[in-house]
Structures are given as structure tokens and as C-alpha cells.
Scaffold this motif. Structure first.
Motif, PDB file in Angstrom:
ATOM      1  N   THR A  79       0.823  -1.221   0.000  1.00 47.44           N
ATOM      2  CA  THR A  79       0.000   0.000   0.000  1.00 47.44           C
ATOM      3  C   THR A  79       0.854   1.267   0.000  1.00 47.44           C
ATOM      4  OG1 THR A  79      -0.176   0.022   2.417  1.00 47.44           O
ATOM      5  CG2 THR A  79      -1.899  -1.148   1.204  1.00 47.44           C
ATOM      6  N   GLY A  80       2.166   1.102  -0.110  1.00 48.06           N
ATOM      7  CA  GLY A  80       3.062   2.252  -0.180  1.00 48.06           C
ATOM      8  C   GLY A  80       3.505   2.782   1.180  1.00 48.06           C
ATOM      9  N   LYS A  81       3.214   2.056   2.248  1.00 46.07           N
ATOM     10  CA  LYS A  81       3.588   2.491   3.599  1.00 46.07           C
ATOM     11  C   LYS A  81       4.823   1.733   4.064  1.00 46.07           C
ATOM     12  CE  LYS A  81      -0.236   4.918   4.360  1.00 46.07           C
ATOM     13  NZ  LYS A  81      -0.416   5.633   3.133  1.00 46.07           N
ATOM     14  N   SER A  82       5.562   2.351   4.962  1.00 50.39           N
ATOM     15  CA  SER A  82       6.723   1.717   5.565  1.00 50.39           C
ATOM     16  C   SER A  82       6.263   0.628   6.537  1.00 50.39           C
ATOM     17  CB  SER A  82       7.545   2.760   6.317  1.00 50.39           C
ATOM     18  OG  SER A  82       8.503   2.142   7.132  1.00 50.39           O
ATOM     19  N   GLY A  83       7.107  -0.346   6.763  1.00 55.86           N
ATOM     20  CA  GLY A  83       6.798  -1.396   7.728  1.00 55.86           C
ATOM     21  C   GLY A  83       6.683  -0.855   9.142  1.00 55.86           C
ATOM     22  N   TRP A  84       7.378   0.250   9.420  1.00 61.35           N
ATOM     23  CA  TRP A  84       7.301   0.871  10.739  1.00 61.35           C
ATOM     24  C   TRP A  84       5.897   1.403  11.020  1.00 61.35           C
ATOM     25  CZ3 TRP A  84      10.944  -0.267  13.978  1.00 61.35           C
ATOM     26  CH2 TRP A  84      12.208  -0.560  13.503  1.00 61.35           C
ATOM     27  N   PHE A  85       5.117   1.566   9.979  1.00 63.86           N
ATOM     28  CA  PHE A  85       3.750   2.043  10.130  1.00 63.86           C
ATOM     29  C   PHE A  85       2.905   1.049  10.929  1.00 63.86           C
ATOM     30  CE2 PHE A  85       1.763   5.768   8.556  1.00 63.86           C
ATOM     31  CZ  PHE A  85       0.400   5.534   8.625  1.00 63.86           C
ATOM     32  N   PHE A  86       3.374  -0.183  11.047  1.00 58.02           N
ATOM     33  CA  PHE A  86       2.642  -1.200  11.812  1.00 58.02           C
ATOM     34  C   PHE A  86       2.487  -0.791  13.280  1.00 58.02           C
ATOM     35  CE2 PHE A  86       2.144  -5.273  14.047  1.00 58.02           C
ATOM     36  CZ  PHE A  86       1.049  -5.762  13.358  1.00 58.02           C
ATOM     37  N   PHE A  87       3.416   0.017  13.773  1.00 54.75           N
ATOM     38  CA  PHE A  87       3.346   0.449  15.172  1.00 54.75           C
ATOM     39  C   PHE A  87       2.154   1.360  15.452  1.00 54.75           C
ATOM     40  CE2 PHE A  87       7.870  -0.822  15.126  1.00 54.75           C
ATOM     41  CZ  PHE A  87       7.808  -1.732  16.172  1.00 54.75           C
ATOM     42  N   ILE A  88       1.452   1.773  14.409  1.00 54.70           N
ATOM     43  CA  ILE A  88       0.247   2.576  14.591  1.00 54.70           C
ATOM     44  C   ILE A  88      -0.793   1.801  15.410  1.00 54.70           C
ATOM     45  CG2 ILE A  88      -1.086   1.929  12.542  1.00 54.70           C
ATOM     46  CD1 ILE A  88      -0.579   5.502  13.189  1.00 54.70           C
ATOM     47  N   VAL A  89      -0.666   0.480  15.406  1.00 57.34           N
ATOM     48  CA  VAL A  89      -1.588  -0.370  16.154  1.00 57.34           C
ATOM     49  C   VAL A  89      -1.491  -0.119  17.661  1.00 57.34           C
ATOM     50  CG1 VAL A  89      -0.166  -2.425  16.520  1.00 57.34           C
ATOM     51  CG2 VAL A  89      -2.586  -2.688  16.078  1.00 57.34           C
ATOM     52  N   TRP A  98      -7.255   1.740  12.070  1.00 57.35           N
ATOM     53  CA  TRP A  98      -6.435   2.278  10.998  1.00 57.35           C
ATOM     54  C   TRP A  98      -5.607   1.182  10.328  1.00 57.35           C
ATOM     55  CZ3 TRP A  98      -3.077   7.264  11.911  1.00 57.35           C
ATOM     56  CH2 TRP A  98      -2.673   7.772  10.688  1.00 57.35           C
ATOM     57  N   ILE A  99      -4.989   0.320  11.118  1.00 58.43           N
ATOM     58  CA  ILE A  99      -4.167  -0.743  10.532  1.00 58.43           C
ATOM     59  C   ILE A  99      -5.045  -1.734   9.768  1.00 58.43           C
ATOM     60  CG2 ILE A  99      -4.041  -2.435  12.413  1.00 58.43           C
ATOM     61  CD1 ILE A  99      -1.016  -1.295  10.463  1.00 58.43           C
ATOM     62  N   LEU A 100      -6.255  -1.997  10.270  1.00 62.25           N
ATOM     63  CA  LEU A 100      -7.185  -2.880   9.563  1.00 62.25           C
ATOM     64  C   LEU A 100      -7.561  -2.296   8.203  1.00 62.25           C
ATOM     65  CD1 LEU A 100      -8.918  -5.443   9.607  1.00 62.25           C
ATOM     66  CD2 LEU A 100     -10.724  -4.081  10.667  1.00 62.25           C
ATOM     67  N   VAL A 101      -7.826  -0.999   8.166  1.00 68.95           N
ATOM     68  CA  VAL A 101      -8.142  -0.340   6.894  1.00 68.95           C
ATOM     69  C   VAL A 101      -6.963  -0.449   5.936  1.00 68.95           C
ATOM     70  CG1 VAL A 101      -8.593   1.910   5.824  1.00 68.95           C
ATOM     71  CG2 VAL A 101      -9.875   1.207   7.854  1.00 68.95           C
TER      72      VAL A 101
END
Length: 128
Positions: A79-89, A98-101
Motif C-alpha cells: 500500500t506504499g507504507k513503511s513497515g514501521w507504520f505497523f506500530f500505529i496499532v 487504521w491498521i485494519l483499513v
């Protein structure tokens, strides 16, 4: 089952991209195998007190922890996001939604900075 095994073969590969189908089929089989592990724990009395899971379930979850994280990171890359974006959870309630979306969102068409489109290359491999 093929998608589940594909994720296990890419055990700790955090680079590249993963299709929605690859991610969600892995999640589906992971849930099924987790339930089976819980049932086996309950049948043999291997549970931790009143908790419905035990040693087999815990061992299974430890085995699939790294592949689960890796496929989630590759899915975010799609989806064009960094893997670090997973910490949004870690943000209560909003982070999980947000992570589910993001995990349900269709990936970028064509190549992005994380690699070629897995959907395009999978289609070519199916028909060659």
C-alpha cells in the motif's frame, strides 16, 4: 493452503510486497490452525488453569510470530507504507481500526519503492 506455505517459506523476508489475498489467506489459516492447537491442548489437558490454550498453542504462535510480522510488513509495503507504520496499532482503538483499513486497502498499481506489483507478476506466472 498454498498462501500459508508461501508466507512460511518467506519466513523472515521483510522486503518486497504482499497481495491482499496472500495476507488474508495466511490470517485465515493461522486462525484455523490456532483453534486446532487450542482444541488439542484441551483434549490432552495441556491448558494453563482455566485458560483455553496451552503449550501446543503457545508453541504454534511462537513459530508463526515472525512470518506474521513479515507478511504484515510486506502488506503495508504493497500500500506504499513503511513497515514501521505497523506500530500505529499501539494507538488505542484508532490504531487497530487504521491498521485494519490499511491491510484491507488495495495495493499500489505498478511498481512502488518497495518493489514490483505482486498482483501483476502473479497473473503472469499463472498463465505462463
Amino acid at each position: 493452503m498454498e498462501w500459508f506455505l508461501k508466507v512460511l517459506r518467506n519466513y523472515a523476508v521483510f522486503s518486497g510486497r504482499a497481495r491482499r489475498k496472500e495476507y488474508w489467506m495466511f490470517v485465515l489459516f493461522n486462525i484455523i490452525f490456532g483453534i486446532v492447537a487450542m482444541l488439542v491442548d484441551n483434549m490432552f489437558g495441556l491448558t494453563f488453569g482455566k485458560i483455553n490454550y496451552g503449550y501446543i498453542y503457545l508453541l504454534y504462535q511462537l513459530v508463526v510470530l515472525i512470518p506474521s510480522l513479515a507478511v504484515a510488513v510486506r502488506r503495508l509495503h504493497d500500500t506504499g507504507k513503511s513497515g514501521w507504520f505497523f506500530f500505529i496499532v499501539l494507538i488505542p482503538i484508532v490504531g487497530a481500526i487504521w491498521i485494519l483499513v490499511l491491510l484491507c486497502t488495495e495495493g499500489d498499481a505498478g511498481s512502488n519503492k518497495y518493489g514490483p506489483d505482486p498482483k501483476g507478476s502473479a497473473l503472469l506466472n499463472d498463465y505462463v
